[in-house]
Design an enzyme around this catalytic site. Structure first.
Site, PDB file in Angstrom:
ATOM      1  CB  VAL A  40      -0.676  -0.127   1.245  1.00  0.00           C
ATOM      2  CG1 VAL A  40      -1.908   1.194   1.309  1.00  0.00           C
ATOM      3  CG2 VAL A  40      -1.921  -1.311   1.166  1.00  0.00           C
TER       4      VAL A  40
ATOM      5  CD  GLU B 125      -5.189  -0.656   0.146  1.00  0.00           C
ATOM      6  OE1 GLU B 125      -4.864  -0.905  -0.430  1.00  0.00           O
ATOM      7  OE2 GLU B 125      -5.072  -1.093   1.523  1.00  0.00           O
TER       8      GLU B 125
ATOM      9  NE  ARG C 239      -8.496  -4.782  -7.947  1.00  0.00           N
ATOM     10  CZ  ARG C 239      -9.733  -5.053  -9.662  1.00  0.00           C
ATOM     11  NH1 ARG C 239      -9.875  -6.099  -9.546  1.00  0.00           N
ATOM     12  NH2 ARG C 239      -8.654  -3.966 -10.278  1.00  0.00           N
TER      13      ARG C 239
ATOM     14  CE  LYS D 183      -8.592  -1.791   3.510  1.00  0.00           C
ATOM     15  NZ  LYS D 183      -8.031  -2.205   2.079  1.00  0.00           N
TER      16      LYS D 183
ATOM     17  CB  CYS E 167      -6.652  -8.010   2.734  1.00  0.00           C
ATOM     18  SG  CYS E 167      -5.123  -6.782   1.451  1.00  0.00           S
TER      19      CYS E 167
ATOM     20  CE  LYS F 154      -4.921 -10.622  -5.996  1.00  0.00           C
ATOM     21  NZ  LYS F 154      -5.301  -9.358  -6.123  1.00  0.00           N
TER      22      LYS F 154
HETATM   23  C1  UGA Z   1      -8.129  -7.107  -1.321  1.00  0.00           C
HETATM   24  C2  UGA Z   1      -9.340  -5.934  -1.913  1.00  0.00           C
HETATM   25  O1  UGA Z   1      -9.736  -6.617  -2.900  1.00  0.00           O
HETATM   26  C3  UGA Z   1      -8.780  -4.871  -2.448  1.00  0.00           C
HETATM   27  O2  UGA Z   1      -9.880  -3.577  -2.825  1.00  0.00           O
HETATM   28  C4  UGA Z   1      -8.678  -4.013  -0.956  1.00  0.00           C
HETATM   29  O3  UGA Z   1      -7.701  -2.620  -0.925  1.00  0.00           O
HETATM   30  C5  UGA Z   1      -7.251  -5.172  -0.790  1.00  0.00           C
HETATM   31  O4  UGA Z   1      -8.137  -6.364  -0.341  1.00  0.00           O
HETATM   32  C6  UGA Z   1      -6.850  -4.478   0.800  1.00  0.00           C
HETATM   33  O5  UGA Z   1      -7.799  -4.097   2.025  1.00  0.00           O
HETATM   34  O6  UGA Z   1      -5.733  -3.912   1.168  1.00  0.00           O
HETATM   35  P1  UGA Z   1      -6.515  -8.679  -2.722  1.00  0.00           P
HETATM   36  O7  UGA Z   1      -6.220  -9.102  -1.532  1.00  0.00           O
HETATM   37  O8  UGA Z   1      -5.614  -7.856  -3.697  1.00  0.00           O
HETATM   38  O9  UGA Z   1      -7.857  -7.445  -2.528  1.00  0.00           O
HETATM   39  O10 UGA Z   1      -7.261  -9.404  -3.625  1.00  0.00           O
HETATM   40  P2  UGA Z   1      -8.692  -9.504  -4.341  1.00  0.00           P
HETATM   41  O11 UGA Z   1      -8.187  -9.739  -5.585  1.00  0.00           O
HETATM   42  O12 UGA Z   1      -9.676  -9.359  -3.494  1.00  0.00           O
HETATM   43  O13 UGA Z   1      -8.330 -11.693  -3.370  1.00  0.00           O
HETATM   44  C7  UGA Z   1      -8.886 -11.918  -2.256  1.00  0.00           C
HETATM   45  C8  UGA Z   1      -9.216 -13.244  -2.480  1.00  0.00           C
HETATM   46  O14 UGA Z   1     -10.097 -13.542  -3.173  1.00  0.00           O
HETATM   47  C9  UGA Z   1      -8.084 -13.946  -3.527  1.00  0.00           C
HETATM   48  O15 UGA Z   1      -7.476 -15.231  -3.039  1.00  0.00           O
HETATM   49  C10 UGA Z   1      -9.092 -14.812  -4.987  1.00  0.00           C
HETATM   50  O16 UGA Z   1      -8.183 -16.179  -5.656  1.00  0.00           O
HETATM   51  C11 UGA Z   1     -10.200 -14.820  -3.772  1.00  0.00           C
HETATM   52  N1  UGA Z   1     -11.561 -14.735  -4.876  1.00  0.00           N
HETATM   53  C12 UGA Z   1     -11.817 -13.256  -5.582  1.00  0.00           C
HETATM   54  C13 UGA Z   1     -12.062 -16.196  -5.222  1.00  0.00           C
HETATM   55  O17 UGA Z   1     -11.753 -16.539  -4.557  1.00  0.00           O
HETATM   56  N2  UGA Z   1     -13.559 -15.653  -5.638  1.00  0.00           N
HETATM   57  C14 UGA Z   1     -13.227 -14.603  -6.622  1.00  0.00           C
HETATM   58  O18 UGA Z   1     -14.438 -14.423  -7.780  1.00  0.00           O
HETATM   59  C15 UGA Z   1     -12.468 -13.435  -6.622  1.00  0.00           C
END
Ligand code: UGA
Length: 453
Positions: free
Chosen positions: A11, A156, A159, A228, A284, A344
């Site tokens: 971040v 914030e 992702r 948040k 997160c 991811k």
């Molecule tokens: C997440 C949020 O999306 C951001 O908006 C936020 O700022 C961030 O946390 C944070 O708090 O700093 P991030 O952890 O980078 O972002 O990842 P995501 O893309 O949100 O995915 C999170 C998890 O959900 C991953 O393990 C992903 O594989 C899973 N996921 C996501 C699913 O299993 N299915 C989906 O449809 C989407």
């Protein structure tokens, strides 16, 4: 404007670099010397697409610098961002010790009129607490000094893997403060983002058009902090919900991909975050959903939905182990190939990665595990040493009795499955992210097992 950002994790670093790109003079601070040295050389210590270019460009323009010296950064800046980690304690509570240390340091060097912005995800009420720590530090270090400063909460929504674009093209900006002066300064700082008036490389598509303004929500500190937690918890809820639907789909013979598509076309539901799989991980969601649950418990509440969201997610990982057992019965001595280690795609982050829990569980059952990830090349500390990290996909599947897809890296969809078939010992694929072309695999003679279909 003159800005400093304390903490160069995902971040902090992305925020600092992007603020320098839109014309501010930014000093990024971190106590880890090696990290600062890497950054000073124009290199990026984390894998985040396009970040390194922006670092190099802004260092050479003289707008971005890196230091271990917090006093120099605080003295030179009008706006000071706190972006240090708030990891989970064993009971789910957020550990605020890093935020506290930084607030105390800021108090030693802060002058009249400066604004302290909390970008770290902190429990509800922490904005006032940060303000109190800074005031106490001022009193302890300079008892006669009178300093007026403001604290702002500015959460914030970046992702990992698309953090740079998420910063330049945010869907909203949240500013929580009771001070008109602080709100005005934050609006000035973010003006190029709000008005989308910054320069963007011609060869890169703009996710939102130049004429579109970014909505700003101005509110009090506490509500900003809650926005948040509520946002991350809602997204985790959406995923746990679709995973539960997927599990029901498997029983009744429906296809969760079709179900999610049909649901997502309803604007009130929306299509995003409805991909069923092996559950959510990362640094997160696990931390923030647990922290919100903990906050609720401090007020004597039992947050029933949040608890269910966490439990569904824990069980979703174990379901893969069960699927493996259903297919190959005795796991001991069998060779299992796992594609993907990061939590991811497009990140090297393995924190709370579902792949790691799945590999550890299967290894405990006596399986020989081979794995490969396009970016993660070192074994994460949380992963048992018994797992073999392979050099590529084909080396991984060689002699495997079963293949599990754990992370949906795009390149895995393009595997040469004829070659995979020749290399594997038996032809079972568990597609933990519903990535592969099921009909194609079946036509090649694979036994295909997806999630919820
Ligand atoms: C997440 C949020 O999306 C951001 O908006 C936020 O700022 C961030 O946390 C944070 O708090 O700093 P991030 O952890 O980078 O972002 O990842 P995501 O893309 O949100 O995915 C999170 C998890 O959900 C991953 O393990 C992903 O594989 C899973 N996921 C996501 C699913 O299993 N299915 C989906 O449809 C989407």
């Amino acid at each position: 404007m003159k800005v400093s950002v304390i903490g160069t994790g995902y971040v902090g670093l992305v925020t600092g670099v992007c603020l320098s790109e839109i014309g501010n003079e930014v000093i990024c601070v971190d106590k880890v010397k090696e990290k600062i040295n890497i950054l000073k050389d124009g290199n990026c210590p984390i894998y985040e697409p396009s970040l390194e270019n922006f670092i190099k460009n802004n260092i050479s323009r003289g707008r971005l610098s890196f230091t271990n010296n917090i006093s120099e950064a605080v003295k030179k800046s009008d706006i000071i961002f706190i972006s240090v980690g708030t990891p989970s304690l064993p009971n789910g509570q957020a550990d605020l010790s890093f935020v506290e240390q930084v607030a105390m340091e800021i108090g030693k060097f802060i002058d009249d009129g400066k604004i302290v912005v909390n970008k770290s995800t902190v429990p509800i009420g922490s904005g006032d607490w940060v303000s109190m720590i800074i005031s106490e530090s001022i009193d302890n270090n300079n008892p006669k000094k009178k300093v007026n400063f403001d604290v702002v909460s500015n959460p914030e929504f970046l992702r990992e893997g698309s953090a740079v674009e998420d910063t330049f093209f945010p869907e909203r900006i949240i500013i929580g403060s009771s001070s008109k002066n602080a709100i005005d300064k934050m609006l000035e700082l973010y003006k190029p983002l709000i008005e989308q008036s910054f320069n963007w490389p011609d060869d890169k598509a703009r996710p939102i058009s130049k004429s579109q303004k970014v909505p700003v929500v101005i509110t009090d500190l506490t509500s900003a902090e809650m926005i948040k937690y509520a946002s991350n918890s809602f997204l985790a809820t959406k995923i746990s919900f679709i995973n539960e639907i997927a599990n029901i789909c498997e029983k009744v013979g429906a296809d969760v991909k079709a179900v999610a598509k049909g649901m997502g076309l309803d604007k009130r539901i929306g299509p995003l975050f409805l991909n069923a799989g092996i559950g959510w991980g990362g640094s997160c969601f696990p931390k923030d959903v647990s922290a919100l649950t903990y906050i609720a418990s401090e007020y004597g509440m039992t947050p029933q939905i949040l608890n269910a969201v966490i439990n569904v997610n824990k069980e979703q990982r174990l379901k893969i182990v069960k699927k493996v057992q259903d297919e190959i019965k005795i796991v001991k001595g069998k060779t299992i190939a796992v594609l993907g280690i990061s939590f991811k795609p497009n990140t090297d982050d393995t924190r709370e990665a579902p792949s790691v829990s799945i590999m550890n569980s299967l290894s405990k059952l006596g399986a020989k595990i081979k794995t490969y990830d396009p970016i993660v090349k070192e074994r994460p500390d949380s992963l048992t040493e018994k797992v073999k990290i392979c050099r590529d996909e084909y080396d991984t599947v060689k002699d495997a009795d079963i293949l599990i897809l754990a992370t949906e890296w795009g390149k895995f969809a393009e595997l040469d499955f004829n070659r995979v078939k020749q290399l594997m010992n038996s032809h079972i694929i568990i597609d933990g992210r519903n990535l592969f072309d099921r009909d194609h695999l079946k036509s090649l003679g694979f036994r295909y097992i997806g999630i919820g279909r």
